[in-house]
Enzyme design. Structure first.
Site, mmCIF file in Angstrom:
data_model
loop_
_atom_site.group_PDB
_atom_site.id
_atom_site.type_symbol
_atom_site.label_atom_id
_atom_site.label_comp_id
_atom_site.label_asym_id
_atom_site.label_seq_id
_atom_site.Cartn_x
_atom_site.Cartn_y
_atom_site.Cartn_z
ATOM 1 N N CYS A 48 -11.056 2.648 0.839
ATOM 2 C CA CYS A 48 -9.627 2.948 1.000
ATOM 3 C C CYS A 48 -9.193 2.197 2.245
ATOM 4 C CB CYS A 48 -9.430 4.450 1.177
ATOM 5 S SG CYS A 48 -7.784 4.907 1.773
ATOM 6 N N HIS A 87 -7.068 2.718 4.399
ATOM 7 C CA HIS A 87 -6.802 3.512 5.612
ATOM 8 C C HIS A 87 -8.071 3.667 6.462
ATOM 9 C CE1 HIS A 87 -3.096 4.757 3.543
ATOM 10 N NE2 HIS A 87 -2.701 5.337 4.652
ATOM 11 N N GLU A 100 -2.402 8.460 8.574
ATOM 12 C CA GLU A 100 -0.928 8.392 8.647
ATOM 13 C C GLU A 100 -0.426 9.161 9.865
ATOM 14 O OE1 GLU A 100 1.417 6.818 6.479
ATOM 15 O OE2 GLU A 100 -0.327 5.865 5.585
ATOM 16 N N ASP A 111 0.873 -1.183 0.000
ATOM 17 C CA ASP A 111 0.000 0.000 0.000
ATOM 18 C C ASP A 111 0.905 1.226 0.000
ATOM 19 O OD1 ASP A 111 -2.391 1.573 0.241
ATOM 20 O OD2 ASP A 111 -2.022 1.797 2.379
ATOM 21 N N SER A 112 0.301 2.399 -0.002
ATOM 22 C CA SER A 112 1.089 3.637 0.022
ATOM 23 C C SER A 112 1.653 3.931 1.413
ATOM 24 C CB SER A 112 0.205 4.802 -0.407
ATOM 25 O OG SER A 112 -0.886 4.920 0.488
ATOM 26 N N CYS A 167 -4.683 -1.847 -1.305
ATOM 27 C CA CYS A 167 -4.873 -0.422 -1.582
ATOM 28 C C CYS A 167 -6.015 -0.261 -2.578
ATOM 29 C CB CYS A 167 -3.578 0.138 -2.175
ATOM 30 S SG CYS A 167 -3.728 1.827 -2.774
HETATM 31 N N1 DGL Z 1 -4.787 3.097 1.335
HETATM 32 C C1 DGL Z 1 -4.871 3.517 -0.006
HETATM 33 C C2 DGL Z 1 -6.180 3.204 -0.626
HETATM 34 O O1 DGL Z 1 -6.740 2.186 -0.255
HETATM 35 C C3 DGL Z 1 -4.182 4.772 -0.445
HETATM 36 C C4 DGL Z 1 -4.444 6.059 0.260
HETATM 37 C C5 DGL Z 1 -3.534 7.117 -0.305
HETATM 38 O O2 DGL Z 1 -2.343 6.869 -0.411
HETATM 39 O O3 DGL Z 1 -4.063 8.169 -0.713
HETATM 40 O O4 DGL Z 1 -6.664 3.853 -1.494
#
Ligand code: DGL
Length: 263
Positions: A183, A185, A151, A10-11, A73
């Protein structure tokens, strides 16, 4: 049987919500996790960039001997999964297909999706749902502030509560059966989202759906690790920053966490 690790990326910290579910369901597997912190956020980048970044992460995971890749992600799943499946021979699972299977099995048709700007712009969820579920009604909402807040570790404070209220107030929650946390997150905000929408809406953590699908895939393809294996998790970041460790510790609870810089 296959003792090679499962590769996850993931990011940033978001994909750990998926890793946590994978570990619950498949406790004897080894995992390599890449958090592409140097390129965070993915959600505001173009499709071409997301494809390039995803390609690089998958190459890294293949170099580290992964047997299967989980794109933990939403942004990379919605914009790069198809392309990655064309380029690489290794099996690659994203977060959309396993979640839509769950919706279909449970006859859920009134669906909300919250995700990054890139994911919503791609129409990835909307198109996949409409292709697989007749008469589905999808309500989309981009929530660009949430991933950076996650984050930062701001997932339970007043600022998070107000931000979630602001994003979700436009959702016609009376008619909603399920809200997809599109997402990875966003499961970090699950409590606040539940408080905002009430208990009658199925709030979907895509990691749980991915874990079920992965378990099935490993079993059917004889790729499971030995049941006596004591699981190991190795986390690599493209840029080391200490906040990742704080969020990771909170999220993965008892897990011993070691973080290395991806070379
Ligand atoms: N967790 C990621 C997602 O599911 C990326 C969030 C991001 O880097 O903007 O989209």
């Amino acid at each position: 049987m296959d003792s090679r690790p499962i590769g996850v990326f993931d990011s940033g910290v978001g994909g750990l919500t998926v890793l946590k579910e994978l570990k619950k369901k498949l406790p004897h597997e080894d995992y390599i996790y890449i958090g592409d912190t140097a390129s965070f956020p993915y959600g505001s980048k173009s499709k071409d960039t997301i494809i390039e970044l995803s390609k690089k992460k998958i190459e890294n995971l293949i170099d580290m001997n992964a047997k299967i890749i989980v794109i933990a992600c939403g942004t990379a799943t919605s914009q790069a999964l198809e392309e990655m499946q064309k380029i690489f021979n290794i099996p690659i699972i994203g977060i959309i297909d396993p979640t839509v299977k769950y919706l279909k099995q449970n006859n859920i048709r009134n669906i909300g999706v919250i995700a990054t700007v890139g994911t919503i712009r791609s129409n990835g969820w909307q198109n996949y749902i409409n292709k697989n579920i007749d008469n589905a009604h999808v309500m989309n909402k981009a929530c660009p502030l949430l991933a950076p807040m996650a984050e930062e570790g701001w997932t339970e404070n007043e600022i998070a509560r107000l931000t979630i209220h602001e994003y979700l107030k436009e959702m016609d929650s009376k008619n909603l059966e399920a809200l997809i946390l599109g997402c990875t997150h966003y499961p970090l905000f699950k409590k606040l989202i539940e408080n905002e929408l009430g208990k009658n809406i199925d709030i979907i953590n895509t990691g749980e759906m991915v874990a079920k699908e992965l378990e099935k895939y490993l079993l059917e393809n004889n790729l499971e690790n030995d049941k006596t294996n004591k699981s190991e998790v190795n986390i690599y970041l493209t840029d080391i920053e200490c906040n990742f460790l704080n969020v990771a510790k909170k999220l993965l609870e008892n897990e011993e966490i070691s973080i290395k810089k991806l070379q």
